[in-house]
Design a protein around this motif. Structure first.
Motif, mmCIF file in Angstrom:
data_model
loop_
_atom_site.group_PDB
_atom_site.id
_atom_site.type_symbol
_atom_site.label_atom_id
_atom_site.label_comp_id
_atom_site.label_asym_id
_atom_site.label_seq_id
_atom_site.Cartn_x
_atom_site.Cartn_y
_atom_site.Cartn_z
ATOM 1 N N GLY A 373 0.816 -1.210 0.000
ATOM 2 C CA GLY A 373 0.000 0.000 0.000
ATOM 3 C C GLY A 373 0.848 1.258 0.000
ATOM 4 N N PHE A 374 1.878 1.291 0.846
ATOM 5 C CA PHE A 374 2.774 2.451 0.874
ATOM 6 C C PHE A 374 3.563 2.555 -0.428
ATOM 7 C CE2 PHE A 374 1.802 2.917 5.280
ATOM 8 C CZ PHE A 374 2.188 4.203 5.637
ATOM 9 N N ARG A 375 4.027 1.419 -0.930
ATOM 10 C CA ARG A 375 4.822 1.440 -2.166
ATOM 11 C C ARG A 375 4.002 1.991 -3.330
ATOM 12 N NH1 ARG A 375 7.081 -4.067 -2.981
ATOM 13 N NH2 ARG A 375 8.688 -3.307 -1.553
ATOM 14 N N THR A 376 2.758 1.540 -3.442
ATOM 15 C CA THR A 376 1.901 2.003 -4.535
ATOM 16 C C THR A 376 1.610 3.499 -4.426
ATOM 17 O OG1 THR A 376 0.873 -0.183 -4.730
ATOM 18 C CG2 THR A 376 -0.346 1.685 -5.640
ATOM 19 N N ALA A 377 1.291 3.950 -3.195
ATOM 20 C CA ALA A 377 0.983 5.370 -2.994
ATOM 21 C C ALA A 377 2.205 6.243 -3.262
ATOM 22 C CB ALA A 377 0.460 5.588 -1.578
ATOM 23 N N LEU A 378 3.376 5.807 -2.819
ATOM 24 C CA LEU A 378 4.595 6.581 -3.050
ATOM 25 C C LEU A 378 4.945 6.624 -4.537
ATOM 26 C CD1 LEU A 378 6.763 5.357 -0.038
ATOM 27 C CD2 LEU A 378 5.804 7.647 -0.347
ATOM 28 N N GLN A 379 4.760 5.500 -5.226
ATOM 29 C CA GLN A 379 5.035 5.458 -6.656
ATOM 30 C C GLN A 379 4.130 6.433 -7.416
ATOM 31 O OE1 GLN A 379 7.399 3.406 -8.522
ATOM 32 N NE2 GLN A 379 6.802 5.006 -9.979
ATOM 33 N N ALA A 380 2.844 6.456 -7.039
ATOM 34 C CA ALA A 380 1.903 7.358 -7.705
ATOM 35 C C ALA A 380 2.302 8.813 -7.495
ATOM 36 C CB ALA A 380 0.486 7.109 -7.186
ATOM 37 N N LEU A 381 2.761 9.152 -6.302
ATOM 38 C CA LEU A 381 3.163 10.533 -6.022
ATOM 39 C C LEU A 381 4.476 10.883 -6.715
ATOM 40 C CD1 LEU A 381 2.172 10.905 -2.289
ATOM 41 C CD2 LEU A 381 1.225 12.167 -4.226
ATOM 42 N N ALA A 382 5.373 9.922 -6.830
ATOM 43 C CA ALA A 382 6.611 10.184 -7.562
ATOM 44 C C ALA A 382 6.310 10.458 -9.036
ATOM 45 C CB ALA A 382 7.555 8.997 -7.420
ATOM 46 N N ASP A 383 5.303 9.775 -9.569
ATOM 47 C CA ASP A 383 4.904 9.987 -10.964
ATOM 48 C C ASP A 383 4.176 11.318 -11.149
ATOM 49 O OD1 ASP A 383 5.987 7.529 -11.600
ATOM 50 O OD2 ASP A 383 4.067 6.455 -11.524
ATOM 51 N N ASP A 384 3.371 11.696 -10.146
ATOM 52 C CA ASP A 384 2.598 12.936 -10.247
ATOM 53 C C ASP A 384 2.394 13.525 -8.853
ATOM 54 O OD1 ASP A 384 0.980 15.055 -10.796
ATOM 55 O OD2 ASP A 384 -0.736 13.885 -11.504
ATOM 56 N N PRO A 385 3.284 14.427 -8.445
ATOM 57 C CA PRO A 385 3.227 14.975 -7.081
ATOM 58 C C PRO A 385 2.355 16.216 -6.924
ATOM 59 C CG PRO A 385 5.202 15.753 -8.142
ATOM 60 C CD PRO A 385 4.486 14.894 -9.166
ATOM 61 N N HIS A 386 1.628 16.610 -7.970
ATOM 62 C CA HIS A 386 0.988 17.921 -7.956
ATOM 63 C C HIS A 386 -0.149 18.050 -6.941
ATOM 64 C CE1 HIS A 386 3.158 18.065 -11.847
ATOM 65 N NE2 HIS A 386 3.341 19.326 -11.477
ATOM 66 N N ALA A 387 -0.637 16.938 -6.412
ATOM 67 C CA ALA A 387 -1.685 17.031 -5.392
ATOM 68 C C ALA A 387 -1.121 17.426 -4.031
ATOM 69 C CB ALA A 387 -2.423 15.697 -5.274
ATOM 70 N N LEU A 388 0.190 17.325 -3.861
ATOM 71 C CA LEU A 388 0.778 17.538 -2.534
ATOM 72 C C LEU A 388 0.576 18.951 -1.986
ATOM 73 C CD1 LEU A 388 4.058 15.438 -2.849
ATOM 74 C CD2 LEU A 388 2.121 15.001 -1.310
ATOM 75 N N PRO A 389 0.823 20.026 -2.749
ATOM 76 C CA PRO A 389 0.636 21.358 -2.162
ATOM 77 C C PRO A 389 -0.789 21.620 -1.692
ATOM 78 C CG PRO A 389 1.974 21.501 -4.150
ATOM 79 C CD PRO A 389 1.431 20.098 -4.098
ATOM 80 N N VAL A 390 -1.780 21.114 -2.421
ATOM 81 C CA VAL A 390 -3.172 21.324 -2.025
ATOM 82 C C VAL A 390 -3.463 20.594 -0.724
ATOM 83 C CG1 VAL A 390 -5.577 20.972 -2.674
ATOM 84 C CG2 VAL A 390 -3.917 21.696 -4.395
ATOM 85 N N LYS A 391 -3.029 19.342 -0.644
ATOM 86 C CA LYS A 391 -3.248 18.579 0.587
ATOM 87 C C LYS A 391 -2.460 19.186 1.744
ATOM 88 C CE LYS A 391 -4.339 14.049 -1.423
ATOM 89 N NZ LYS A 391 -5.601 13.701 -0.734
ATOM 90 N N ALA A 392 -1.269 19.676 1.456
ATOM 91 C CA ALA A 392 -0.450 20.276 2.514
ATOM 92 C C ALA A 392 -1.138 21.502 3.102
ATOM 93 C CB ALA A 392 0.922 20.654 1.961
ATOM 94 N N ALA A 393 -1.702 22.340 2.231
ATOM 95 C CA ALA A 393 -2.400 23.537 2.715
ATOM 96 C C ALA A 393 -3.620 23.154 3.536
ATOM 97 C CB ALA A 393 -2.808 24.412 1.532
ATOM 98 N N ALA A 394 -4.354 22.143 3.086
ATOM 99 C CA ALA A 394 -5.535 21.697 3.830
ATOM 100 C C ALA A 394 -5.139 21.088 5.170
ATOM 101 C CB ALA A 394 -6.319 20.686 3.004
ATOM 102 N N ALA A 395 -4.045 20.321 5.190
ATOM 103 C CA ALA A 395 -3.581 19.708 6.437
ATOM 104 C C ALA A 395 -3.176 20.774 7.443
ATOM 105 C CB ALA A 395 -2.405 18.775 6.154
ATOM 106 N N ARG A 396 -2.432 21.766 6.978
ATOM 107 C CA ARG A 396 -1.977 22.832 7.877
ATOM 108 C C ARG A 396 -3.168 23.631 8.410
ATOM 109 N NH1 ARG A 396 2.115 26.029 9.634
ATOM 110 N NH2 ARG A 396 1.883 28.282 9.442
ATOM 111 N N ALA A 397 -4.112 23.963 7.533
ATOM 112 C CA ALA A 397 -5.277 24.729 7.968
ATOM 113 C C ALA A 397 -6.094 23.949 8.991
ATOM 114 C CB ALA A 397 -6.139 25.088 6.754
#
Length: 425
Positions: A373-397
Motif C-alpha cells: 500500500g505504501f509502495r503504490t501510494a509513493l510510486q503514484a506521487l513520484a509519478d505525479d506529485p501535484h496534489a501535494l501542495p493542495v493537501k499540505a495547505a488543507a492539512a496545515r489549515a
C-alpha cells in the motif's frame, strides 16, 4: 473571579511541560484550560520543579501531591517487569493502576473538604489517560454534588491481525488479558459517577458500556501548540520526493516496512528518506538499508532536540508513518501543522486524524499488504506529485484551526458550561 469562568479542580497526576507522551498531553491540556477557566491543577510531586520553571505559582496555580511512598516502588517494579526500555506498555499501565489509588487518596485528603464546600464547580481528571485505571474520586465527588469529568481516555487499541511477532517483541504479554479491567467494580462506579466522559479515540468511545454512552463524547487526545511548530514546508516538487519518519524505532511503528516500501524509489533516486528517532531497531534498520542498497538515500538522524526535529520534518513533502498501533498520533498533527502531508495506516489514532483531503490513508492489513500500500501510494506521487501542495495547505489549515490545544480547551470549556447549565434547570 468571574462567574462566567468555571472553577475547576484539574487532576493531572502525569503532567509535565518538559517531557513527552502522556505527561506532555496532561500539561498541555491543563495549561490550555487555565486560559479559559479558573483552574487549579493537582499533579504528582515529580512534576513540581517543571511547573515552577513554567512560571506557575505553587499553592495558587497548582498543588503537588507527594505519593512517592507508593509511586516510587511501583515505578521500579514496572521498569523490572517490562523487560526493556520503551516496551511492555500494558504492564506499565497495570502497575500504575495499582499505585494510582494512593495518589487519589491524598488528593481527597487535601481537597475533599473544599469540594464538599462547593469551592469548585467541577472536578476534571485529565490523567491518567488509560481507561483501565479506576478513580476512587469519582463517586466521592459525585456524592458531594459536584460534576466529575473524566478524560480524555485513550488506549487499548487491539493489535491488528498478522502482527503477533511485533506484539511479542514489544513484550505485550499482558495485553492478552487487558479486558479484565471491565470486571473491576471500581471501574463501573467511576463510569456511573462521571457526569461527562471524554473519549480520546473512537475505539475507546466504543469500549464505554452502553449505559454511559449518552454522556460520552469523542475528542481526539492530541493537539499541537502553534508556537512549537512555526515553520512551513515549501513543498518543493522540483527534485526527488522527500519523506520523513519521526518516532521510536520499535516494531509496531513500522520503520522496517517503510524501508521496504520506499526502496525501489530510493534506489532510482526519486525519493529520499529522513528517519528521526532512536530505539532498539536502530542497528537492524541501518543494516536493512544496506541490504536493500538504499543507504545513500536514507538519513538516520537519531534523537534530536525538538527544534531540530521541526527543521528536518519541515523539509519533507510527506510524513510517512506506517505505525499499526498508535493511540493518539500526535506526530501526525505536528507534521500537518508544518504543511507536511501525512501518509498513515488507516487504523486507530492516525486514521482518525487524517482525511482524503489532508493526506493519504493506507488500508490496514498484514505486513505485505501495508508495504504494498505504501509502495503504490509513493510510486503514484513520484509519478505525479501535484496534489501535494493542495493537501499540505488543507492539512496545515485543519491542524491550526481544529487541533490546537486552545481549540481543544475551548470545546471542553463549552462542555463544562453545558454541563453546569443543565444542572441549574
Amino acid at each position: 473571579m468571574s462567574p462566567l469562568r468555571p472553577r475547576v479542580l484539574a487532576i493531572a497526576e502525569a503532567a509535565n511541560p518538559e517531557w513527552v507522551s502522556v505527561p506532555l498531553v496532561g500539561w498541555s491540556l491543563a495549561d490550555a484550560l487555565r486560559r479559559r477557566a479558573d483552574v487549579h491543577i493537582v499533579t504528582q510531586t515529580r512534576n513540581r520543579d517543571a511547573f515552577l520553571r513554567a512560571g506557575l505559582t505553587e499553592g495558587t496555580d497548582f498543588t503537588a501531591i507527594d505519593s512517592e511512598a507508593v509511586a516510587a516502588p511501583m515505578y521500579k517494579l514496572a521498569s523490572l517487569l517490562r523487560m526493556g526500555s520503551g516496551k511492555g506498555w500494558t504492564m506499565v499501565t497495570a502497575i500504575a493502576a495499582l499505585g494510582y489509588p494512593y495518589f487519589e487518596h491524598l488528593v481527597w485528603k487535601r481537597f475533599g473538604a473544599d469540594i464538599r464546600a462547593g469551592k469548585f464547580d467541577l472536578v476534571h481528571r485529565i490523567t491518567p489517560l488509560s481507561p483501565t485505571i479506576a478513580s476512587s474520586l469519582a463517586p466521592r465527588v459525585a456524592a458531594a454534588g459536584v460534576p466529575f469529568v473524566l478524560g480524555p481516555l485513550n488506549g487499548g487499541v487491539p493489535w491488528p491481525k498478522g502482527f503477533e511477532a511485533e506484539r511479542r517483541r514489544e513484550h505485550e504479554w499482558l495485553s492478552y488479558v487487558r479486558g479484565a479491567y471491565r470486571l473491576n467494580p471500581s471501574h463501573r462506579r467511576m463510569l456511573r459517577s462521571a457526569a461527562l466522559i471524554i473519549a480520546g479515540s473512537r475505539h475507546t468511545a466504543s469500549e464505554i458500556p452502553a449505559p454511559y454512552q449518552d454522556k460520552t463524547v469523542w475528542l481526539p487526545e492530541n493537539a499541537i501548540d502553534p508556537a512549537r511548530f512555526n515553520l512551513t514546508s515549501a513543498q518543493d516538487l522540483t527534485g526527488p520526493l522527500r519523506a520523513c519518519f519521526v518516532g521510536r524505532l520499535v516494531p509496531y511503528k513500522g520503520p522496517h516496512m517503510l524501508l521496504e516500501a520506499a526502496a525501489p524509489l530510493i534506489r532510482a533516486g526519486r525519493l529520499v528518506l529522513d528517519i528521526v528517532g532512536d530505539g532498539p531497531m536502530a542497528g537492524d534498520l541501518r543494516a536493512h538499508a544496506d541490504s536493500l542498497q538504499i543507504a545513500d538515500g536514507v538519513t538516520f538522524h537519531g534523537n534530536l532536540p525538538h527544534d531540530q526535529v521541526q527543521q528536518v520534518l519541515a523539509q519533507a513533502n510527506l510524513m510517512t508513518f506506517p505505525s499499526i498501533r498508535e493511540f493518539g498520533g500526535g506526530v501526525v498533527l505536528e507534521a500537518m501543522a508544518l504543511g507536511v502531508v501525512p501518509m498513515v495506516v488507516d487504523y486507530a489514532g492516525p486514521g482518525e486524524l487524517v482525511t482524503d483531503q489532508t493526506g493519504y490513508l493506507i488500508p490496514v492489513g498484514a505486513r505485505p499488504q501495508i508495504v504494498e500500500g505504501f509502495r503504490t501510494a509513493l510510486q503514484a506521487l513520484a509519478d505525479d506529485p501535484h496534489a501535494l501542495p493542495v493537501k499540505a495547505a488543507a492539512a496545515r489549515a485543519t491542524a491550526l484551526s481544529d487541533f490546537t490545544w486552545d481549540a481543544k480547551a475551548a470545546r471542553i470549556v463549552a462542555m463544562y458550561d453545558r454541563l453546569l447549565a443543565a444542572r441549574q434547570v
